[in-house]
Design an enzyme around this catalytic site. Structure first.
Site, PDB file in Angstrom:
ATOM      1  N   GLY A 265       0.470  -1.128  -0.158  1.00 20.05           N
ATOM      2  CA  GLY A 265      -0.077   0.140   0.451  1.00 20.05           C
ATOM      3  C   GLY A 265       1.005   0.875   0.200  1.00 20.05           C
TER       4      GLY A 265
ATOM      5  CB  ALA B 212       2.865  -7.211  -8.417  1.00 20.84           C
TER       6      ALA B 212
ATOM      7  NE  ARG C  14      -1.096 -18.732  -3.947  1.00 16.18           N
ATOM      8  CZ  ARG C  14      -2.075 -18.227  -3.983  1.00 16.18           C
ATOM      9  NH1 ARG C  14      -1.952 -16.746  -3.683  1.00 16.18           N
ATOM     10  NH2 ARG C  14      -2.817 -18.683  -3.535  1.00 16.18           N
TER      11      ARG C  14
ATOM     12  CG  ASP D  73       3.300  -7.768   6.457  1.00 22.27           C
ATOM     13  OD1 ASP D  73       3.220  -6.238   5.420  1.00 22.27           O
ATOM     14  OD2 ASP D  73       2.548  -7.583   6.968  1.00 22.27           O
ATOM     15  N   GLY D  74       4.845  -7.646   3.955  1.00 22.88           N
ATOM     16  CA  GLY D  74       4.361  -8.134   2.824  1.00 22.88           C
ATOM     17  C   GLY D  74       5.499  -8.089   1.651  1.00 22.88           C
ATOM     18  CB  THR D  75       7.700  -4.941   0.398  1.00 19.16           C
ATOM     19  OG1 THR D  75       6.326  -4.586  -0.174  1.00 19.16           O
ATOM     20  CG2 THR D  75       8.244  -4.849  -0.867  1.00 19.16           C
TER      21      THR D  75
ATOM     22  CB  THR E 279       3.762  -0.402   6.896  1.00 20.51           C
ATOM     23  OG1 THR E 279       1.858  -0.176   7.570  1.00 20.51           O
ATOM     24  CG2 THR E 279       3.919  -0.618   8.025  1.00 20.51           C
ATOM     25  CB  ILE E 280      -0.101   3.822   7.245  1.00 19.75           C
ATOM     26  CG1 ILE E 280      -1.796   2.941   7.082  1.00 19.75           C
ATOM     27  CG2 ILE E 280      -0.038   5.419   6.019  1.00 19.75           C
ATOM     28  CD1 ILE E 280      -2.895   3.917   7.296  1.00 19.75           C
ATOM     29  CG  ASP E 281      -1.851  -0.750   8.533  1.00 17.83           C
ATOM     30  OD1 ASP E 281      -2.114   0.252   8.354  1.00 17.83           O
ATOM     31  OD2 ASP E 281      -1.549  -1.663   7.225  1.00 17.83           O
TER      32      ASP E 281
ATOM     33  CG  ASP F  67       1.138  -3.892  10.492  1.00  9.66           C
ATOM     34  OD1 ASP F  67       2.156  -3.234   9.746  1.00  9.66           O
ATOM     35  OD2 ASP F  67       0.157  -4.206  10.014  1.00  9.66           O
TER      36      ASP F  67
ATOM     37  N   GLY G 208      -5.825   0.054   9.837  1.00  2.00           N
ATOM     38  CA  GLY G 208      -5.534  -0.846  10.862  1.00  2.00           C
ATOM     39  C   GLY G 208      -5.812  -2.378  11.163  1.00  2.00           C
ATOM     40  NE  ARG G 209      -5.248  -5.177   6.210  1.00  2.00           N
ATOM     41  CZ  ARG G 209      -4.964  -5.884   4.749  1.00  2.00           C
ATOM     42  NH1 ARG G 209      -5.161  -6.685   4.298  1.00  2.00           N
ATOM     43  NH2 ARG G 209      -3.366  -5.802   4.321  1.00  2.00           N
TER      44      ARG G 209
ATOM     45  NE  ARG H 113     -26.779  11.104  11.354  1.00  2.00           N
ATOM     46  CZ  ARG H 113     -28.293  11.410  12.022  1.00  2.00           C
ATOM     47  NH1 ARG H 113     -27.880   9.843  12.804  1.00  2.00           N
ATOM     48  NH2 ARG H 113     -28.754  12.042  11.525  1.00  2.00           N
TER      49      ARG H 113
ATOM     50  NE  ARG I  86      -2.985   2.829   1.733  1.00  2.00           N
ATOM     51  CZ  ARG I  86      -3.635   1.872   0.868  1.00  2.00           C
ATOM     52  NH1 ARG I  86      -3.478   0.869   1.515  1.00  2.00           N
ATOM     53  NH2 ARG I  86      -3.502   2.087   0.062  1.00  2.00           N
TER      54      ARG I  86
HETATM   55  N1  LIG Z   1       3.522 -13.200   4.307  1.00  2.00           N
HETATM   56  C1  LIG Z   1       3.612 -13.387   3.080  1.00  2.00           C
HETATM   57  N2  LIG Z   1       4.132 -13.872   2.189  1.00  2.00           N
HETATM   58  C2  LIG Z   1       4.901 -13.685   1.222  1.00  2.00           C
HETATM   59  N3  LIG Z   1       4.308 -12.883   0.228  1.00  2.00           N
HETATM   60  C3  LIG Z   1       3.406 -11.902   1.126  1.00  2.00           C
HETATM   61  C4  LIG Z   1       3.206 -11.977   2.122  1.00  2.00           C
HETATM   62  N4  LIG Z   1       2.532 -11.154   3.011  1.00  2.00           N
HETATM   63  C5  LIG Z   1       1.961 -10.762   1.365  1.00  2.00           C
HETATM   64  N5  LIG Z   1       2.899 -10.826   0.597  1.00  2.00           N
HETATM   65  C6  LIG Z   1       2.606 -10.360  -0.853  1.00  2.00           C
HETATM   66  O1  LIG Z   1       3.349  -8.961  -0.901  1.00  2.00           O
HETATM   67  C7  LIG Z   1       2.941  -7.876  -1.022  1.00  2.00           C
HETATM   68  C8  LIG Z   1       2.806  -6.685  -0.413  1.00  2.00           C
HETATM   69  O2  LIG Z   1       2.116  -7.075   0.992  1.00  2.00           O
HETATM   70  P1  LIG Z   1       1.038  -5.772   1.632  1.00  2.00           P
HETATM   71  O3  LIG Z   1      -0.336  -5.511   0.489  1.00  2.00           O
HETATM   72  O4  LIG Z   1       0.667  -6.396   2.902  1.00  2.00           O
HETATM   73  O5  LIG Z   1       2.340  -4.479   1.386  1.00  2.00           O
HETATM   74  P2  LIG Z   1       3.009  -4.727   2.907  1.00  2.00           P
HETATM   75  O6  LIG Z   1       4.530  -4.275   1.232  1.00  2.00           O
HETATM   76  O7  LIG Z   1       2.963  -5.342   3.360  1.00  2.00           O
HETATM   77  O8  LIG Z   1       2.429  -2.932   2.895  1.00  2.00           O
HETATM   78  P3  LIG Z   1       0.985  -2.293   3.958  1.00  2.00           P
HETATM   79  O9  LIG Z   1       1.014  -3.938   4.743  1.00  2.00           O
HETATM   80  O10 LIG Z   1       1.816  -0.809   4.794  1.00  2.00           O
HETATM   81  O11 LIG Z   1       0.852  -2.105   2.628  1.00  2.00           O
HETATM   82  C9  LIG Z   1       1.969  -8.433  -2.222  1.00  2.00           C
HETATM   83  O12 LIG Z   1       1.781  -8.689  -3.326  1.00  2.00           O
HETATM   84  C10 LIG Z   1       1.694  -9.625  -1.534  1.00  2.00           C
HETATM   85  O13 LIG Z   1       0.336 -10.470  -1.922  1.00  2.00           O
HETATM   86  O1  LIG Z   2      -5.487  -0.547  -0.293  1.00  2.00           O
HETATM   87  P1  LIG Z   2      -5.934  -1.194   0.030  1.00  2.00           P
HETATM   88  O2  LIG Z   2      -5.738  -2.659  -0.619  1.00  2.00           O
HETATM   89  O3  LIG Z   2      -7.332  -1.513   0.053  1.00  2.00           O
HETATM   90  O4  LIG Z   2      -5.975  -2.626   0.937  1.00  2.00           O
HETATM   91  C1  LIG Z   2      -6.451  -1.729   2.521  1.00  2.00           C
HETATM   92  C2  LIG Z   2      -5.641  -1.952   3.837  1.00  2.00           C
HETATM   93  O5  LIG Z   2      -3.840  -1.396   3.515  1.00  2.00           O
HETATM   94  C3  LIG Z   2      -3.584  -0.744   4.736  1.00  2.00           C
HETATM   95  O6  LIG Z   2      -3.504   0.408   4.231  1.00  2.00           O
HETATM   96  C4  LIG Z   2      -1.800  -0.794   5.069  1.00  2.00           C
HETATM   97  O7  LIG Z   2      -1.760  -2.282   5.308  1.00  2.00           O
HETATM   98  C5  LIG Z   2      -4.321  -1.087   5.741  1.00  2.00           C
HETATM   99  O8  LIG Z   2      -4.660  -0.475   6.880  1.00  2.00           O
HETATM  100  C6  LIG Z   2      -5.402  -1.657   4.698  1.00  2.00           C
HETATM  101  O9  LIG Z   2      -6.035  -2.575   5.815  1.00  2.00           O
HETATM  102 MG   LIG Z   3       0.924  -5.418   4.475  1.00  2.00          MG
END
Ligand SMILES: Nc1ncnc2c1ncn2[C@@H]1O[C@H](COP(=O)(O)OP(=O)(O)OP(=O)(O)O)[C@@H](O)[C@H]1O
Ligand SMILES: O=P(O)(O)OC[C@H]1O[C@](O)(CO)[C@@H](O)[C@@H]1O
Ligand SMILES: [Mg+2]
Length: 362
Positions: A13, A77, A81, A117-119, A139-141, A143, A184-185, A280, A289
């Site tokens: 994100g 992306a 996978r 975390d994903g990246t 990340t804004i979260d 986490d 904040g998930r 409300r 974001r």
């Molecule tokens: N545990 C994981 N293992 C491998 N790939 C992951 C995992 N979690 C997320 N990904 C992949 O990493 C990429 C980015 O993940 P995600 O959208 O959560 O963003 P992020 O880098 O964690 O930042 P944010 O959570 O702040 O948006 C996505 O393509 C997602 O499919």
């Molecule tokens: O941009 P998307 O796919 O709607 O994702 C929203 C999620 O991404 C975040 O903004 C950042 O990880 C979370 O707080 C929120 O749950």
């Molecule tokens: Mg993430």
């Protein structure tokens, strides 16, 4: 090994401050080390699809205050996978070899990955496959483990706080309960900090499943004490005791498919039904974001960006710059993804909130 050329990408994100990192990386790389810099477009998607652009000194002039990312991003992306649509059918393919090819073809000596975390999961896998990867924690979260703060968080908290301030005045005028849902998930950092800064009467976070009856009792007590309005700040990932997340939609290409949203409506309806208090609901969503980073985030992002270049030049691959206290220190990417940094139940801010008379739902 003396490096000559680096690549940079932003993934996951977007958030305020990514451009400030790109600004810092390009300037330091050119000014201090005479490196060539290329930026991959739309995160790892650009590496899979071989889309990049050269980043010159002038390309980053003036981008520090801009929200979003000039390189684009993708939160779907994952090269290991990779989602592929064929005849409206989705399947996943391993495209990691294409990323390695792009890395080699472009002749970069290191790859700076700005992400959460994903990246970082993806970056770590490429590091284990031999790529010279450096992370930058975004990340804004807030986490991400291993760093006290990520950039983007302060900006999101500022936006949410301003929103709560604005909602306060209308709540007060109409003698209403206002429920404000923030992002904040799984981690309640944004709700907790903006809730405290905005003077929330009730703060509900994912880490503390809440008692709906308790929330209603608390609001009624406020009325009995002459307080004719109330502010309830709720994280999108908050759940009632024994209840589940409120899912808004599923993004099938994502690793974590669920997108949350709507718990505030449930809370608002219950408040009105059980207490008769006019209520409300406002969902802040992606407002948190967008837009310009705060000065704090610009400085943190600049420190992270400059340190990322330093780590690349030193050959400290597989690491990211972390904020520990006031210092920036190298931290293994592995450390950041070991677990999610949620709000610990003994965190001092929870006590501070309680001392302000705020109800946390437990
Ligand atoms: N545990 C994981 N293992 C491998 N790939 C992951 C995992 N979690 C997320 N990904 C992949 O990493 C990429 C980015 O993940 P995600 O959208 O959560 O963003 P992020 O880098 O964690 O930042 P944010 O959570 O702040 O948006 C996505 O393509 C997602 O499919
Ligand atoms: O941009 P998307 O796919 O709607 O994702 C929203 C999620 O991404 C975040 O903004 C950042 O990880 C979370 O707080 C929120 O749950
Ligand atoms: Mg993430």
């Amino acid at each position: 090994m003396q490096i000559k050329k680096i690549g940079i990408l932003s993934a996951g994100g977007d958030c305020p401050g990514i451009n400030a990192v790109i600004h810092a990386v390009v300037k330091k790389a050119i000014l201090d080390h005479n490196l060539e810099v290329i930026g991959f477009l739309d995160g790892f998607q650009g590496m899979v699809e071989k889309r990049w652009r050269k980043l010159e000194y002038n390309d980053v002039s003036g981008i520090m205050p801009l929200g979003g990312t000039i390189l684009g991003t993708s939160n779907k992306a994952n090269p290991f996978r990779y989602p592929v649509w064929e005849n409206k059918e989705l399947h996943f393919e391993d495209r990691s070899e294409q990323v390695i090819e792009t890395y080699q073809e472009t002749g970069i000596d290191a790859l700076i990955c700005i992400g959460g975390d994903g990246t970082f999961h993806i970056a770590q896998r490429f590091f284990e496959k031999g790529l010279n990867v450096i992370g930058v924690p975004k990340t804004i979260d807030n986490d991400l483990n291993g760093t006290d703060l990520t950039f983007g968080f302060d900006s999101a908290v500022s936006v949410a706080t301003e929103a709560i301030d604005r909602i306060h005045t209308t709540a007060q005028s109409h003698h209403r309960a206002m429920v404000i849902e923030v992002m904040g998930r799984y981690a309640g950092w944004i709700a907790l900090e903006s809730g405290i800064a905005g003077g929330g009467d009730v703060i509900l976070i994912p880490e503390i499943p809440f008692d709906m009856e308790g929330v209603c009792r608390f609001l009624q007590k406020r009325i009995a004490a002459g307080k004719r309005f109330s502010i309830v700040v709720v994280a999108e990932g908050a759940r009632p005791k024994g209840g589940d997340y409120v899912i808004q939609k599923k993004v099938v290409e994502s690793h974590d498919q669920i997108r949350l949203g709507g718990i505030s409506y449930l809370v608002g309806q219950e408040i009105e039904a059980r207490t008769g208090i006019e209520t409300r609901v406002v969902i802040l969503g992606h407002l948190q974001r967008g837009g310009s980073p705060t000065a704090f985030d610009r400085i943190l992002a600049t420190r992270f960006g400059a340190e990322a270049v330093k780590l690349a030049v030193q050959g400290k691959f597989g690491y990211f710059p972390a904020l520990i206290g006031q210092e920036i220190q190298p931290m293994p990417i592995k450390e950041a993804i070991a677990s999610l940094k949620t709000v610990p139940l003994d965190h001092p801010l929870l006590d501070v909130a309680r001392s302000m008379g705020t109800y946390l739902g437990d």
